[in-house]
Motif scaffolding. Structure first.
Motif, PDB file in Angstrom:
ATOM      1  N   GLY A 130      -5.017  47.829 -24.622  1.00  0.00           N
ATOM      2  CA  GLY A 130      -6.355  47.339 -24.934  1.00  0.00           C
ATOM      3  C   GLY A 130      -7.169  48.349 -25.703  1.00  0.00           C
ATOM      4  O   GLY A 130      -8.405  48.384 -25.623  1.00  0.00           O
ATOM      5  N   ALA A 131      -6.479  49.180 -26.470  1.00  0.00           N
ATOM      6  CA  ALA A 131      -7.141  50.243 -27.228  1.00  0.00           C
ATOM      7  C   ALA A 131      -7.130  49.919 -28.721  1.00  0.00           C
ATOM      8  O   ALA A 131      -6.459  48.983 -29.170  1.00  0.00           O
ATOM      9  N   ALA A 132      -7.869  50.708 -29.468  1.00  0.00           N
ATOM     10  CA  ALA A 132      -7.912  50.536 -30.921  1.00  0.00           C
ATOM     11  C   ALA A 132      -6.617  51.045 -31.545  1.00  0.00           C
ATOM     12  O   ALA A 132      -6.059  52.062 -31.109  1.00  0.00           O
ATOM     13  N   ILE A 187      -4.795  38.044 -38.764  1.00  0.00           N
ATOM     14  CA  ILE A 187      -3.747  37.280 -38.109  1.00  0.00           C
ATOM     15  C   ILE A 187      -3.864  35.785 -38.403  1.00  0.00           C
ATOM     16  O   ILE A 187      -2.858  35.069 -38.435  1.00  0.00           O
ATOM     17  N   ASP A 188      -5.072  35.305 -38.663  1.00  0.00           N
ATOM     18  CA  ASP A 188      -5.246  33.878 -38.938  1.00  0.00           C
ATOM     19  C   ASP A 188      -4.536  33.453 -40.217  1.00  0.00           C
ATOM     20  O   ASP A 188      -4.210  32.277 -40.389  1.00  0.00           O
ATOM     21  N   ALA A 189      -4.308  34.414 -41.119  1.00  0.00           N
ATOM     22  CA  ALA A 189      -3.638  34.090 -42.386  1.00  0.00           C
ATOM     23  C   ALA A 189      -2.118  34.189 -42.286  1.00  0.00           C
ATOM     24  O   ALA A 189      -1.412  33.847 -43.235  1.00  0.00           O
ATOM     25  N   VAL A 190      -1.620  34.676 -41.141  1.00  0.00           N
ATOM     26  CA  VAL A 190      -0.172  34.792 -40.967  1.00  0.00           C
ATOM     27  C   VAL A 190       0.376  33.443 -40.533  1.00  0.00           C
ATOM     28  O   VAL A 190      -0.062  32.891 -39.520  1.00  0.00           O
ATOM     29  N   PRO A 191       1.312  32.865 -41.283  1.00  0.00           N
ATOM     30  CA  PRO A 191       1.817  31.530 -40.939  1.00  0.00           C
ATOM     31  C   PRO A 191       2.454  31.515 -39.553  1.00  0.00           C
ATOM     32  O   PRO A 191       3.138  32.463 -39.154  1.00  0.00           O
ATOM     33  N   ALA A 192       2.220  30.444 -38.832  1.00  0.00           N
ATOM     34  CA  ALA A 192       2.790  30.305 -37.500  1.00  0.00           C
ATOM     35  C   ALA A 192       4.123  29.579 -37.526  1.00  0.00           C
ATOM     36  O   ALA A 192       4.765  29.421 -36.498  1.00  0.00           O
ATOM     37  N   MET A 216       2.303  42.056 -31.421  1.00  0.00           N
ATOM     38  CA  MET A 216       1.593  42.239 -32.685  1.00  0.00           C
ATOM     39  C   MET A 216       0.741  41.019 -33.008  1.00  0.00           C
ATOM     40  O   MET A 216      -0.413  41.142 -33.431  1.00  0.00           O
ATOM     41  N   ARG A 217       1.294  39.845 -32.814  1.00  0.00           N
ATOM     42  CA  ARG A 217       0.515  38.637 -33.080  1.00  0.00           C
ATOM     43  C   ARG A 217      -0.659  38.548 -32.116  1.00  0.00           C
ATOM     44  O   ARG A 217      -1.769  38.176 -32.516  1.00  0.00           O
ATOM     45  N   ALA A 218      -0.432  38.903 -30.852  1.00  0.00           N
ATOM     46  CA  ALA A 218      -1.523  38.854 -29.875  1.00  0.00           C
ATOM     47  C   ALA A 218      -2.622  39.855 -30.202  1.00  0.00           C
ATOM     48  O   ALA A 218      -3.815  39.578 -30.013  1.00  0.00           O
ATOM     49  N   ILE A 267      11.667  41.056 -30.719  1.00  0.00           N
ATOM     50  CA  ILE A 267      10.986  39.770 -30.522  1.00  0.00           C
ATOM     51  C   ILE A 267       9.745  39.965 -29.656  1.00  0.00           C
ATOM     52  O   ILE A 267       8.671  39.414 -29.940  1.00  0.00           O
ATOM     53  N   ALA A 268       9.885  40.771 -28.590  1.00  0.00           N
ATOM     54  CA  ALA A 268       8.733  41.060 -27.737  1.00  0.00           C
ATOM     55  C   ALA A 268       7.650  41.785 -28.518  1.00  0.00           C
ATOM     56  O   ALA A 268       6.449  41.520 -28.353  1.00  0.00           O
TER      57      ALA A 268
END
Length: 624
Positions: A420-422, A377-382, A297-299, A291-292
């Protein structure tokens, strides 16, 4: 390589040899390799010899008393944990340190080991041998979190409040971090050993389990203090997480799993095994980490989620009809998850209902985003479209990289977000193909593990055709059965592997469970099982065999599934009327090792009017 000698409990040498030949043929039919190609072994050996411990970018966490909890004999140890009480601003809560095998540091993208792991997808478990995802020099050696050895690891640090919820944290003190480190496990525990310590049991007179206690002393008395504290807090944190899961609307199924067991004398049999409480608490730590990981991943905008759609209302309505037929009280306003929690699988009617309930948890898949040729990520349903319905949260597989390929990708995405890396290019390039790859691997694993159990079932009763057995009907198919004509490729009636139950991700700890029982991917991968098993990649769960395609040879009537306790069999049964959830007497009419098939017909005394052409006469022989 598969074992050259395999003995079935109570069987003669000819039967054991027939089983071995059947398993060899099964591997040939399913194109399961016996070993790794030489170039894969060579690269893995070189990787195992590299000194990853000296990497200055790794944080040294060897002062933390990590321990592992796995089935006895496990060598591919993915996870180790330390649980502490938190202090400071988060006083009253907990800190979970969860070390995961750092497989990616041993695998060169595009190299022989990487290519072979993509071809396999997941580890396959058979009664004679397992077919690992990675060569043993890595999976049972340099990458495994074995005790008393320094190991590179990916270490999660998750801060929980007093209710067991993940704290939001701050920029300076985040609630969730993941980084590469060096760890040292100080104890390797088994589930039964850990449970005995929690129950305050004394060590047996036969001697103490590894790391346990002298004979007669309390189990765990000689463990390091930090390990004893971790096991005690595991019960506390695991229970809190189960309560939070219940509040979210998550669902766990308590269905005993059918497992192949190798005894001390080397013989193999099949048993119905119930999950220990500590296994459920241990599974909650894996679920917590998943879950974490999904949140990270979403962030970060890159990742791959494990998803499961909500139960179809038509399936829930059907299940309500089943409850009425079984005499189970299910108030209209009670969610099915609440009902499932109060049932006891030791009661035949409840066991039958729980088996039927696995049909609510089908359609598990993976949702990748942010990689090459993938939506952002914008296309991933919330909403529920990206969630795992049995967990009632967004969730990702990141805790079993030694045995499941997708975990390596998810872990790297989370590491990049935290730092904070690629995200590595190989992750971005490979994400798009993972859902289909893991689906194929999971289906293959489920089919193989089910066929192995079918083979063992037949071997245990091959000389008992015609005998009567006591059992319970746990599934009934409304369609009339057709007499069996031949055998499907790979064995007898198969479970619907493309719709395998994913009732609660089995984190997988050394053996398949169902992603079915405690990912049966408490996901029974029951994926293991959860899980055992397990959604894709885990052992077949208890309910996945329902709806066999054919009935007993030469028999017409209704068809279903019956569970026989001694030996622990689950097989097709045919009869004019099959009383769901009721104890019945059934006659064994087929047991074929070569066809990997066992079949029963209902005893006429239980209302069976079906006729069997050429069946052996019924007997009242040994029912054990």
């Amino acid at each position: 390589m598969p074992a050259q000698y395999l003995r079935i409990a109570g069987a003669d040498a000819a039967t054991s040899n027939a089983v071995r030949r059947s398993l060899v043929e099964l591997r040939r039919q399913m194109q399961i390799p016996d070993d790794f190609p030489p170039d894969v072994v060579a690269e893995a050996t070189q990787a195992a010899a590299r000194d990853l411990i000296a990497d200055p970018d790794r944080v040294d966490l060897r002062a933390l008393p990590f321990c592992t909890i796995d089935p006895p004999g496990s060598m591919d140890l993915d996870q180790a944990m330390v649980i502490e009480r938190s202090d400071g601003a988060d006083a009253g809560g907990f800190v979970v340190h969860y070390a995961i095998a750092d497989v990616a540091s041993f695998v060169m993208p595009g190299g022989p080991v990487d290519t072979e792991s993509h071809a396999r997808g997941t580890t396959l478990y058979g009664p004679d041998e397992r077919t690992p995802l990675h060569p043993a020099v890595l999976s049972e050696g340099a990458a495994s979190l074995l005790p008393d050895a320094d190991r590179p690891a990916v270490v999660w640090r998750i801060v929980l409040d007093a209710r067991g919820e993940i704290v939001e944290g701050t920029a300076d003190a985040p609630g969730v971090t993941v980084r590469r480190g060096v760890v040292r496990s100080v104890a390797r525990l088994g589930y039964e050993e850990a449970q005995a310590a929690l129950d305050g049991a004394a060590a047996s007179s036969g001697g103490a389990p590894s790391g346990g206690a002298p004979s007669g002393g309390p189990v765990g008395a000689t463990w390091p203090v930090g390990v004893r504290e971790t096991i005690a807090l595991l019960r506390e944190v695991g229970t809190l997480r189960q309560e939070r899961e219940r509040e979210r609307g998550g669902v766990s199924l308590d269905v005993p799993e059918q497992v192949a067991v190798t005894h001390d004398d080397g013989t193999i049999t099949i048993e119905l095994r119930s999950t220990l409480p500590v296994e459920g608490w241990n599974a909650q730590i894996s679920l917590l980490t998943g879950i974490a990981a999904a949140r990270l991943m979403r962030a970060g905008g890159v990742g791959i989620l494990r998803t499961l759609p909500p139960a179809d209302p038509r399936d829930v309505a059907r299940l309500r009809r089943t409850a009425r037929a079984l005499g189970i009280d299910w108030p209209e306003d009670e969610p099915y998850g609440e009902l499932l929690r109060r049932l006891d699988s030791a009661q035949p009617h409840h066991a039958a209902f729980l088996t039927e309930a696995t049909s609510l948890f089908r359609g598990a898949s993976y949702l990748a985003f942010g990689g090459k040729d993938l939506p952002g990520i914008d296309a991933v349903p919330a909403d529920d479209g990206a969630a795992h319905a049995a967990i009632a949260a967004e969730y990702a597989h990141v805790t079993a990289p030694l045995r499941r390929l997708v975990d390596r990708y998810g872990t790297e995405a989370c590491l990049a977000t935290t730092a904070g890396a690629a995200v590595p290019a190989w992750v971005l390039d490979g994400l798009a193909g993972l859902p289909k790859l893991m689906s194929r691997a999971g289906q293959k694993a489920g089919s193989f593990e089910r066929a192995c159990l079918d083979t063992l079932e037949a071997a245990l009763v091959v000389d008992r055709v015609g005998e009567m057995f006591d059992g319970v009907v746990v599934d009934v198919d409304d369609r009339p059965a057709k007499p069996a004509e031949g055998t499907p490729p790979g064995g007898g009636p198969r479970r619907a592997e493309d719709a395998q139950p994913d009732a609660h991700p089995q984190p997988g700890n050394g053996s398949p469970s169902a992603e079915a029982s405690a990912e049966a991917e408490a996901e029974a991968e029951a994926e293991a099982g959860a899980g055992a098993g397990a959604g894709a990649g885990a052992g077949a769960g208890a309910g996945a065999r329902a709806g066999a395609a054919t009935g007993a040879p030469g028999v017409r009537g209704r068809r279903g599934q019956v569970v026989v306790a001694r030996p622990a069999l689950r097989a097709p049964v045919t009869g004019a009327a099959l009383p769901l959830g009721d104890p019945v007497r059934v006659r064994l009419v087929e047991a074929s090792i070569e066809a990997r098939r066992v079949a029963f017909v209902l005893d006429p005394a239980d209302g069976d009017g079906a006729s069997a052409d050429g069946d052996a006469p019924g007997t009242t022989g040994d029912l054990s």
